[in-house]
Structures are given as structure tokens and as C-alpha cells.
Design an enzyme around this catalytic site. Sequence first.
Site, PDB file in Angstrom:
ATOM      1  N   ILE A 182     -97.744  47.367  23.902  1.00 15.59           N
ATOM      2  CA  ILE A 182     -96.970  46.745  22.826  1.00 15.59           C
ATOM      3  C   ILE A 182     -95.636  46.164  23.290  1.00 15.59           C
ATOM      4  O   ILE A 182     -94.833  45.728  22.464  1.00 15.59           O
ATOM      5  CB  ILE A 182     -96.708  47.744  21.673  1.00 15.59           C
ATOM      6  CG1 ILE A 182     -95.873  48.942  22.151  1.00 15.59           C
ATOM      7  CG2 ILE A 182     -98.018  48.186  21.056  1.00 15.59           C
ATOM      8  CD1 ILE A 182     -95.359  49.815  21.020  1.00 15.59           C
ATOM      9  N   LYS A 183     -95.396  46.120  24.598  1.00 13.96           N
ATOM     10  CA  LYS A 183     -94.124  45.571  25.065  1.00 13.96           C
ATOM     11  C   LYS A 183     -94.135  44.038  25.005  1.00 13.96           C
ATOM     12  O   LYS A 183     -95.124  43.420  24.621  1.00 13.96           O
ATOM     13  CB  LYS A 183     -93.839  46.053  26.486  1.00 13.96           C
ATOM     14  CG  LYS A 183     -93.526  47.543  26.563  1.00 13.96           C
ATOM     15  CD  LYS A 183     -92.317  47.912  25.722  1.00 13.96           C
ATOM     16  CE  LYS A 183     -91.830  49.332  25.948  1.00 13.96           C
ATOM     17  NZ  LYS A 183     -92.764  50.380  25.599  1.00 13.96           N
TER      18      LYS A 183
END
Length: 373
Positions: A182-183
Amino acid sequence: MIPVSKPSIGAEELKAIEPVFKSGWLGMGSVVKEFEDAVAAFVGGEPQSYVIAVNTGTTAMHIALSALGVGAGDEVIIPSLTFVATAQIVTATGATPVFCDIEEDTLNIDVNYLKKCITKKTKVIIPVHYRGFPCSMSAILNIARNNNIIVVEDAAHAFGSFYQGKKIGSFGDITCFSFDPIKTITCGEGGVVITRDKKIYESVVRKRILGIDKDTWSRYKNERSWSYDVIEQGYRYHMSNINAAIGLVQIKKFEQLNKRKINIAKRYDKEFAHIEGLSLLRTEYEDIGLFTYIVKVKNRRDELMVHLKEKGIGSGIHYIPVHHFTYYKNFMRNPLLKTDKVYEQILTLPLYSDMTDQETCLVVKEIQSFFDF
């Protein structure tokens, strides 16, 4: 359910993995070296950075502290408003985490409070670039240099962010990025350590693959080295070719992915600015690789979370302050008044590059509805 976040991956990333599968060299190899070179080019800076790819952002931080010789008797200053990994890598070395308070308008480390945390035992300061918004690095680096302290930047949120015209990772002592699902960009899982110190670089290179000397260079050529020596404590922290292949595609997509997230965040800002029950964080979008969108809810934060969930909208709290956890309560020294205050207010709203206009409108509508706006 509209999630708080999700990766933006598809056919291009899948296609990039195919030649890795066909090669049969799935572990660390030449594709990892390509990825390291791509990160170095992306970050830039003079002199050129050394980039070492590892399997997570957490291991990047841990191996950096290990290369610095951090251990029992040392103190490492960190903010408490961070993911627990920042604290875990400190205690994993045997060192003591010292918690620093934060600025209420950015949620980044408070420089004035930082000065009070320094003792003769302080070896490292770890500023966390929360949400991708850079900390006051000039002040932090000055404080560190005046006290013979190393700065290891936790830039898990900040890939692509700028500070005073320079990209995070292009200056300072050591910078660690995360590329989890999710970065800002993802490798599936992964991270990097960036430094301009050759000795630190050489130590991290050895430590990421069990302290083995020279084996890395054979693997970069997709060759097996059956003769090697082990010259220091190491770990199995290296990145795989599979993860690196995904990351190479994602780096090329960074600008478009980030631009979309910023457009959504600006829409949120515009719609929420006049809601009395909300307070917006200070953000300079032209210089940020935006990770997440967070507001402060002055009252009824938990009620708002329930309301959003009932309407099919995810939300979260990033993060529970580390000093609230049982294991870390004994490390508390001084009150963290601002950290405790904002923890009762912060709320993370959905933000990801594939988020549609319809989904964005629904989030805005339901928050406005909650506040009868």
C-alpha cells in the site's frame, strides 16, 4: 466496501514477472541490481547514492541500525506516532527507544522536543516523514551533527517527496524506504537502504545475505558462488528478482500514481475545509509523494468511523502511539501531550491511485452528511 488503501497493479507488473519466471532465477539477481540502479537514478543527488534493496521497509531500518553498530547501552530517538515497526527495530538491536513528541499540524517530529530527548547515550535519531510530508530535516541534521549523532530517516511514507528542492534520499546520512503493497509504489514487499557512506554500504550489502562476503556480486550476475566467507553477523533480508521486477514498473508509474492521489486529496481539502468538526493537516502538495490522507476530527471520531462503515466506506487510525502498547510503556520518560491529543482525533480516509471519482464523491457526501453540512 471502499478500502482505506490498495495497490495499483495490473497487466504491466504481471508481464514484468514473466521473464523472471522463465529465467528460473527467482531470488536476488540481476533484476534486483536494475531496481537498485533505478532507485538511485530516481532519487538522484550528489554524490551518487549507494542503494541496497531488501525484502521489507522494516528490515531496511533494522539492517541500517545493525550496520551502525547500534546495540545495548545506546539510545535511539523516535516519534511515538508511528507504526510499531519503527520501535521494534530499535529494541531488536538491544538499544533503548526514546519517544519524542510531534507537531500537531504535520504529525512530524517536534524539533524543540527533540532537543530535550538527547543524552550522552543517544546514537541515532529516526525522524518519520509522516504521510510523505518531510520532517524539518535541516534542523534535525544540524542538531544531530552538533551532538555527533547519526540520522536514519524512516521514509516508508515518503518515496518521491522533496525537502527544500531535494528528494528525500538524496541527502542526509541514511534513508530507508518501504515498498509494501500500500505504499506510494510497491514491489509486493520490499524496501531499500540509501547511504553515501561506502563503509555502511559494504556492511549492509553483506548483512542482507547472512554476512556473506562477495556472494552478492555473483548473484547480481545470476551466477552461484560456491566459495565464500562469512565475516559478520547477517540476516536473510535480500530482495528477490520477482519483487524487483514489480518495482521497476512501479517506478515508471510513480508520477501518474502520485498525481491521481494528490488530485483526490485536494478535492477532500476543498470539500472539508468548511466543516467545523474537521481540522486539516498542513500539506504542501507540490513537494510530496503522498502516502495517505488524514484529517483530525474534533469530536465524535469513533462515531464517524461507524457511520462510514455502515455506508460501505473504510477508515482507519494511523497510528496507535507506540508508548500505548504494553511492551513499550516501560520506555516512557516524559509526557507526550501532543501525541496523545492527536491520537484521539486522527482519522485516515480512503486514498489510492485507482480510486474513482464516484468513490471519492461518496466519501465526501457521507462525511458531509455526518456533520449535517
